[in-house]
Motif scaffolding. Structure first.
Motif, PDB file in Angstrom:
ATOM      1  N   ALA A   1       1.041  -1.497   0.213  1.00 29.00           N
ATOM      2  CA  ALA A   1       0.438   0.054   0.179  1.00 29.00           C
ATOM      3  C   ALA A   1       0.517   1.387  -0.063  1.00 29.00           C
ATOM      4  O   ALA A   1       0.726   2.270  -0.749  1.00 29.00           O
ATOM      5  CB  ALA A   1      -0.479  -0.052   0.653  1.00 29.00           C
ATOM      6  N   ALA A   2       2.005   1.156   1.179  1.00 28.48           N
ATOM      7  CA  ALA A   2       2.589   2.550   1.138  1.00 28.48           C
ATOM      8  C   ALA A   2       3.369   3.137  -0.629  1.00 28.48           C
ATOM      9  O   ALA A   2       3.922   3.451  -1.028  1.00 28.48           O
ATOM     10  CB  ALA A   2       3.895   2.608   2.147  1.00 28.48           C
ATOM     11  N   ALA A   3       4.033   1.244  -0.586  1.00 32.32           N
ATOM     12  CA  ALA A   3       4.768   1.725  -2.541  1.00 32.32           C
ATOM     13  C   ALA A   3       3.375   2.464  -3.993  1.00 32.32           C
ATOM     14  O   ALA A   3       4.024   2.427  -5.061  1.00 32.32           O
ATOM     15  CB  ALA A   3       5.317   0.242  -2.987  1.00 32.32           C
ATOM     16  N   ASN A   4       2.192   1.706  -3.333  1.00 30.74           N
ATOM     17  CA  ASN A   4       1.191   2.747  -4.482  1.00 30.74           C
ATOM     18  C   ASN A   4       0.860   3.260  -3.705  1.00 30.74           C
ATOM     19  O   ASN A   4      -0.787   3.474  -3.908  1.00 30.74           O
ATOM     20  CB  ASN A   4       0.305   1.121  -3.902  1.00 30.74           C
ATOM     21  CG  ASN A   4       1.311  -0.239  -5.089  1.00 30.74           C
ATOM     22  OD1 ASN A   4       1.416   0.258  -6.257  1.00 30.74           O
ATOM     23  ND2 ASN A   4       1.857  -0.807  -4.767  1.00 30.74           N
ATOM     24  N   GLY A   5       1.054   4.068  -3.620  1.00 31.08           N
ATOM     25  CA  GLY A   5       0.459   5.078  -3.151  1.00 31.08           C
ATOM     26  C   GLY A   5      -0.532   5.363  -2.304  1.00 31.08           C
ATOM     27  O   GLY A   5      -1.718   6.465  -2.095  1.00 31.08           O
ATOM     28  N   GLY A   6      -0.422   4.369  -1.199  1.00 32.41           N
ATOM     29  CA  GLY A   6      -1.495   4.091   0.811  1.00 32.41           C
ATOM     30  C   GLY A   6      -2.623   3.263  -0.185  1.00 32.41           C
ATOM     31  O   GLY A   6      -3.231   2.878   1.004  1.00 32.41           O
TER      32      GLY A   6
END
Length: 1350
Positions: free
Chosen positions: A724-729
């Motif tokens: 999620a952090a790598a894909n904008g949340g």
């Protein structure tokens, strides 16, 4: 007992029929052989009368003769031959030639929970061709019993009865009449009849030929003129026949016209062949000739001879052959050119009717009147002799010997019974009259005569004659119409016993048993029939014993309550005797039928014996596949056989495969070793490299670890956060967690994703169920592969398998093996099995000491398929009502494009820290893949435990971007980064998970990212305890900080120095130090009280969210908190310690007056001595003050599970806790190694010895209770592994004398590697003789042990 198409009455009647001899001239035989049949063979299908006959008994009462059959046979049919076939061999060939029909219908019989299937051969051509077939079928289908037939037994019984040699004690097999046959084409047929008549008279009365036997001196001679319609003059034949009627009377001769058809024109009309069932083998050539020749049967060029001593008749083996023309032999006869199996080719249906009319004419006009006449004559003779008075006649016989011949001297031959009667003896006349009455179905008169003769024979002790009379009396009583008297089974039992034990004649005893068994069966007395058949078994004849045991088994299955186990047991006995008799096919059939009962019933020894025998019999018969299947079952089932027997089973299996199967097109299935399919584990990728020097490799996921469901859920949550952090949340919609290791507990519904040029490791669990060792060699996985572009490349180039040279399994050992496949192309791969070479190894010592090829002389290359059943579905109603299983794709990986592969090493990573201690370490990242990696991130379950020093925000996050140079690592590159760790605030062992996330620098791959797992165990020890509180003081506040050195005195640092006290808050700050005025050093158990003045912070609305950090130095050096790693550890912790209430406002906006929101940071250092070198430890502790007047502490309380209390409806007073002095009666100490290494691959259990030392601290004796049982409500720290158990006694009661120290031996059992706290025993004590309850003794600190995996 097996069923027969014939009824029992028909069978018994057909066993004893009138015997008629045949003497043919050469020309008559030539005419008959145009049909490829001798004259006697020509008549056989028509020898059963289809109309009723009549005779008058001595009382002039008319008696009806129904369904009469006569037996016609040649006196001799060829020259004698020196090649003689034993009688047993002849019967053995009869049984051997009669086998169950291949592909016949199967009759399934259900009794209880058994289902038995038999080959149903009940509808077969055993009845004459002219029988009413509809009636036969109706009787079969409406029969209450099971229509299971044994045609081999019926053939044996029929041939046995026909081949029974004639004897002088009975007349049933003696010739009653003789057919003299001459051809109408003879020059002078009447002269030929005269020659034949003289020859018959010479044979009967000259005394030169003891055989054949004749019923009466005045044998009926019936003259038959055989006319060949196709070749002879019919007018001449009629003239000769008229002359014959003048000479012999119209009732003593017959004109038989045959050969109405031409053999060359045959085929225009479909003519039935009634001779095929009687001439199945030309080699037998009418077994009924045994009766006429007294034991000699012509079989083509061979003649079968039977010793007459078997039936108690004195004399040697003899035979006689008649040829009216000595110049010609039978082989010189000219036989028409018809097919060897084409019988009656020159006969039309009218000829069939003429033959049938001839038999009927001969019987009604010649044979029956002749028998009636002899019955009257014998009756008159007996009546005239009885007129003298039966008592006087008997007395005369007793005094003067009557007609009985006295005993012969020892030099002369004797009968087996010791008594011989002359032909004119009245006892034999009675027996002769009885036999005549029996042959014409006058069973009532026959029974009366047999009964009378039986008494006379018994009074004379003529046991052979008496046994014969008893046998026929019983049969006559059974056949009487209306059954006026019950069947005298005891007559038969006495006859059998006399034949067998007194006369030593097993042939006649067997005949009695066969007749009696069928009679008893027809009356439903299957138990008595089985007993009788079993008694007749002996060691002298295996074939007879096998057949009788098989029939006894069928008796058991046909009882009202079927005895299935007795059936199977006797079928096994029958199979054994069949095998000894050389009847291997019948033996195999018996064992297979018995196996239906024993299979799957838990009788492993019996099942092994049957399967082993079936395998051997099948191998001998050339049925290699059946033999291999049988031996496979022996090795598949869990056997309780001895090691030697199991070794024999294994060698037989290997030998069968080696000698018969050769090199098959596909590898055969092997039964050994057992593969636990559901326990198959798959690992995708390279296995981690071990530690190199001071470098500690990341633990990642490996096959050496056991799956933990709780940990698996933690890894999934961490990966989801990183994605999620790598894909904008937000994680992508089709997100699936990475699975590098798959087993039966993972989600295997989707095929796993593997990377090209990275191995796929399959771990198999192999179990050797035998007590003998197994040697597996050249092990490799079998697979299928489909490339993405559907190319037709060779599969061998797509995947490279690893071959394990040798793998040894000890007896009854379970061991795992790992086999690897290296995919070289992208596509779909499926692991379908494992191939290996199986051999029997003598033992492990021999294998390692002498690895010669001789150990593998018996070795078979084969395979085992891998079929993994998915989990049972239980979602829908249909799933719950039925058994459905989902899919399991763990063996079907999808091979994707190349990806980066990262390795992580830790340098000087600590295993123990003080609470709050900050230590620097180094992490090395390396890319060993074929593609560059980027986007490296890390997440952990303890975000406040580590930092890379690159946090740019003051908010708490569970993941952190790893700052690598350039943002990516190319293939083969590595980099080292500093990593700071801070000891947890709570003492104990902490399990900390790190998850490293990275992506490929090249897009387009099916695998979007990869992860690397690492688990670290940190043992946190006590350092300082900080307690803080705040009080109002004017416009500000006074902050009181109590600091205590609570470090362990035996291993912790002796002194702590407080360097600085800092504060962080959006509303308050420390601005003045009141106490202490100098450096603050704390020794062990010392406490210091610090006091500071705090003042409020005034910010604008825009600055209200910023933290104000104030530093108050207590030492000689000033340290700025913002220039150290203190914020990296403080802000994540302060975020968790100070949850911001929604809608909070600045102080100027009017917050609550008691809200403080101030965090105190204590920075300290402590000198320690390690390896004779002094080192300085540094750390920081945090205390969050939320409200004025409320204390806060830096130590987090231990989470204790509340104990469950039973619901009480009545209030009860809880017992008061024991006084403090009673909780310190005993001091305890656990002695154990700090580190223990164990190989969990070889043994799944690790047992470590532990010594528990108990010291009595008081001057009184103390009763001690040691409780090792696990408690659900234990107060043990959840951070320490608790998955271990104490083995041995779970509770002990001891008594310690005053000041006594005692050591108690314990054993701890561990299931996996890890750090464990052994301080779990519950110690209770009380003074000896005390009445109160035992007090729980105070527990010491944790006793930690590190279990490593070798």
């Amino acid at each position: 007992m097996a069923q027969c198409v014939q009824s029992v009455e028909e069978f018994v009647q057909d066993s004893f029929v009138p015997m008629v001899a045949v003497l043919c001239s050469e020309e008559a035989e030539r005419v008959s052989m145009k049909n490829n049949l001798h004259f006697s063979e020509l008549l056989r299908p028509f020898c059963r009368l289809t109309s009723e006959g009549h005779i008058r008994d001595p009382n002039n009462q008319v008696h009806v003769v129904k369904n009469l059959r006569i037996c016609v046979s040649n006196i001799a049919t060829g020259p004698p031959s020196s090649a003689a076939m034993p009688r047993r061999r002849l019967l053995s060939e009869v049984v051997q030639s009669t086998q169950p029909q291949e592909g016949a219908a199967t009759n399934v019989m259900t009794t209880g929970d058994y289902e038995l299937s038999f080959s149903d051969d009940s509808v077969r051509a055993s009845a004459p061709w002219h029988s009413v077939w509809k009636q036969t079928l109706s009787e079969i289908y409406t029969c209450e019993q099971h229509t299971v037939t044994t045609p081999w037994f019926e053939a044996y019984r029929e041939n046995f009865l026909q081949s029974t040699p004639v004897s002088d004690h009975e007349f049933l097999n003696h010739y009653l009449a003789c057919l003299l046959v001459a051809s109408s084409s003879e020059a002078v047929p009447v002269e030929q009849f005269l020659k034949l008549s003289q020859e018959q008279h010479r044979i009967q009365h000259s005394g030169e030929f003891p055989l054949p036997k004749w019923f009466t001196p005045n044998t009926l001679k019936y003259y038959v003129l055989l006319h060949d319609v196709s070749a002879s003059d019919e007018l001449r034949a009629d003239a000769v026949y008229e002359d014959m009627k003048q000479r012999y009377g119209a009732q003593g001769c017959h004109l038989l016209k045959i050969n109405s058809c031409n053999a060359s024109n045959q085929g225009t009309e479909q003519i039935p062949d009634p001779w095929s069932q009687y001439l199945q083998r030309r080699s037998q050539d009418s077994l009924e000739d045994v009766v006429s020749s007294g034991g000699a049967v012509e079989l083509g060029a061979a003649e079968v001879e039977f010793p007459l001593e078997e039936v108690g008749v004195p004399g040697t083996v003899c035979s006689y052959t008649l040829n009216t023309d000595p110049k010609m032999a039978a082989g010189d006869l000219e036989i028409p050119a018809c097919g060897a199996e084409n019988h009656g080719a020159c006969l039309s249906l009218n000829d069939h009717d003429r033959i049938r009319h001839f038999i009927q004419d001969f019987t009604f006009r010649g044979l029956l009147p002749h028998i009636e006449k002899n019955i009257r004559q014998l009756n008159d003779q007996l009546v005239s002799r009885k007129g003298l008075s039966r008592s006087l006649f008997t007395a005369t016989k007793k005094w003067f010997g009557g007609g009985k011949i006295p005993e012969k001297s020892s030099a002369e031959p004797k009968s087996t019974c010791g008594v011989l009667y002359p032909p004119e003896a009245p006892e034999l006349q009675i027996r002769k009259m009885a036999d005549l009455c029996f042959l014409v179905q006058h069973y009532e008169l026959a029974y009366s005569c047999y009964h009378t003769a039986k008494k006379d024979f018994l009074s004379d002790q003529a046991m052979l004659y008496a046994a014969g009379a008893l046998e026929m009396a019983a049969v006559s009583a059974f056949l009487q119409a209306g059954a006026p008297r019950p069947y005298p089974a005891h007559y038969m039992d006495t006859a059998i016993q006399t034949y067998r034990d007194v006369c030593r004649n097993t042939v006649l005893a067997e005949r009695c048993a066969l007749l009696s068994a069928d009679i008893l069966k027809s009356q439903g007395k299957y138990s008595e029939a089985a007993t009788l058949l079993i008694k007749m078994t002996s060691e002298d004849c295996d074939l007879r014993s096998a057949l009788l045991l098989e029939q006894a088994a069928h008796c058991f299955i046909n009882m009202r309550t079927p005895m299935v186990r007795k059936f199977s047991f006797h079928m096994i006995l029958a199979g054994h005797r069949f095998s000894k008799a050389g009847q291997r096919r019948h033996a195999l059939r018996c064992y297979l039928q018995a196996l239906q009962v024993y299979r799957g019933r838990g009788w492993s020894l019996a099942e092994d014996h049957i399967n082993f025998t079936v395998g051997r019999q099948s191998f001998t018969l050339g049925q290699a596949e059946c033999a291999a299947a049988a031996f496979r079952l022996v090795l598949t089932n869990d056997s309780r056989q001895t090691a030697a027997q199991q070794g024999a089973f294994l060698r037989e299996f290997l030998y069968v495969h080696q000698s018969t199967l050769g090199i098959p097109e596909e590898l055969p299935l092997l039964p050994l070793p057992h593969i636990h399919s559901s326990a198959v584990r798959v690992y995708l990728g390279h296995e981690r490299r071990p530690a190199q020097g001071e470098k500690q490799a990341a633990t990642h996921v490996s096959l050496d670890q056991e799956l933990d469901h709780d940990q698996a859920a933690v890894w999934v949550r961490l990966e989801e956060r990183l994605v999620a952090a790598a894909n904008g949340g937000a994680a992508p919609a089709g997100f699936q967690p990475t699975q590098s290791c798959l087993d039966q507990h993972t989600d295997n519904q989707r095929p796993p994703q593997a990377v090209v040029n990275e191995p796929v490791v399959v771990e198999l669990t192999l179990r050797n169920p035998l007590k003998v060792p197994l040697l597996l060699s050249d092990l490799s996985l079998l697979w299928t592969f489909q490339e993405d572009d559907d190319a037709t490349t060779d599969e061998d180039e797509a995947v490279t398998p690893e071959v394990v040279q040798e793998f040894f399994l000890s007896p009854e050992e379970t061991k795992t093996i790992r086999l690897r496949l290296l995919p070289c192309r992208t596509g779909q791969m499926k692991v379908v099995g494992v191939a290996y070479e199986l051999a029997a190894a003598p033992c492990a010592e021999t294998l390692h000491s002498d690895p010669s090829p001789a150990l593998r002389t018996l070795a078979v290359r084969g395979r085992q398929d891998l079929h993994i059943q998915g989990p049972r579905l239980n979602l829908t109603k249909e799933d719950k009502m039925t058994v459905r299983h989902g899919v399991d794709c763990r063996l079907e990986p999808v091979i994707t494009a190349p990806m980066p592969l990262m390795e992580v090493f830790f340098l000087d990573f600590p295993t123990a820290l003080l609470c709050g201690e900050v230590r620097r370490t180094v992490v090395e990242f390396g890319n060993v893949g074929a593609v560059a990696l980027r986007g490296l991130r890390v997440a952990s379950t303890h975000a406040d435990f580590f930092t890379f020093g690159c946090r740019t925000t003051r908010t708490r996050t569970d993941e952190e971007v790893v700052p690598i140079d350039g943002g990516e690592l190319r293939p083969g590159e590595s980099t080292q980064l500093p990593l700071w760790l801070r000891g947890p605030d709570q003492e104990g062992v902490h399990e900390i998970h790190f998850l490293f996330y990275y992506q490929s620098a090249e897009g387009g791959s099916k695998v979007r990212h990869r992860v690397l797992h690492h688990t670290a165990f940190i043992c946190a020890s006590r350092s300082l305890s900080v307690r803080a509180s705040a009080r109002r003081s004017g416009g500000g506040a006074l902050v009181f900080v109590d600091v205590e050195n609570i470090a362990a005195s035996d291993g912790g640092p002796p002194d702590f120095q407080i360097l600085q006290v800092s504060s962080s808050s959006r509303r308050w700050r420390l601005h003045q130090r009141i106490n202490p005025t100098a450096d603050c050093k704390l020794s062990s158990r010392e406490r210091a009280k610090l006091c500071f003045r705090a003042a409020p912070c005034y910010h604008s609305q825009a600055e209200s969210e910023q933290h104000t950090v104030a530093d108050l130095n207590l030492g000689s050096e000033q340290t700025m908190s913002s220039s150290t790693r203190c914020p990296d550890f403080f802000f994540p912790v302060s975020k968790s310690l100070q949850p911001e209430a929604p809608g909070s406002k600045t102080l100027d906006s009017g917050t609550k007056c008691d809200e403080l929101d101030l965090t105190i940071i204590i920075m300290w250092k402590a000198p320690v001595l390690e390896d004779n070198k002094e080192q300085i430890l540094e750390g920081q502790l945090h205390v969050a003050l939320q409200t004025i007047g409320k204390d806060a502490t830096s130590l987090l309380p231990k989470e204790e599970a509340p104990e469950m209390m039973l619901l009480k409806f009545k209030s009860e007073l809880l017992p008061a806790p024991p006084p403090a002095e009673f909780s310190q009666l005993i001091k305890t100490n656990l002695e154990h190694p700090e580190n223990f290494t164990h190989s969990f691959h070889r043994s799944s259990l690790c047992v470590v010895p532990v010594a528990l030392t108990l010291s009595n601290c008081c001057s009184d004796a103390v009763d001690v209770d040691v409780d090792l049982r696990n408690r659900s409500g234990s107060s043990e720290s959840p951070d320490v592994h608790s998955c271990f158990s104490w083995v041995g006694k779970s509770r002990m009661a001891l008594q310690l004398q005053p000041r006594e120290v005692r050591s108690v031996g314990l054993r701890a059992c561990f299931l996996r590697a890890g750090v464990y706290n052994l301080n779990t025993p519950r110690i209770s004590a009380r003074t000896a003789g005390g009445s109160g309850s035992a007090g729980r003794q105070a527990a010491t600190g944790p006793a930690l042990i590190v279990i490593g995996c070798a």
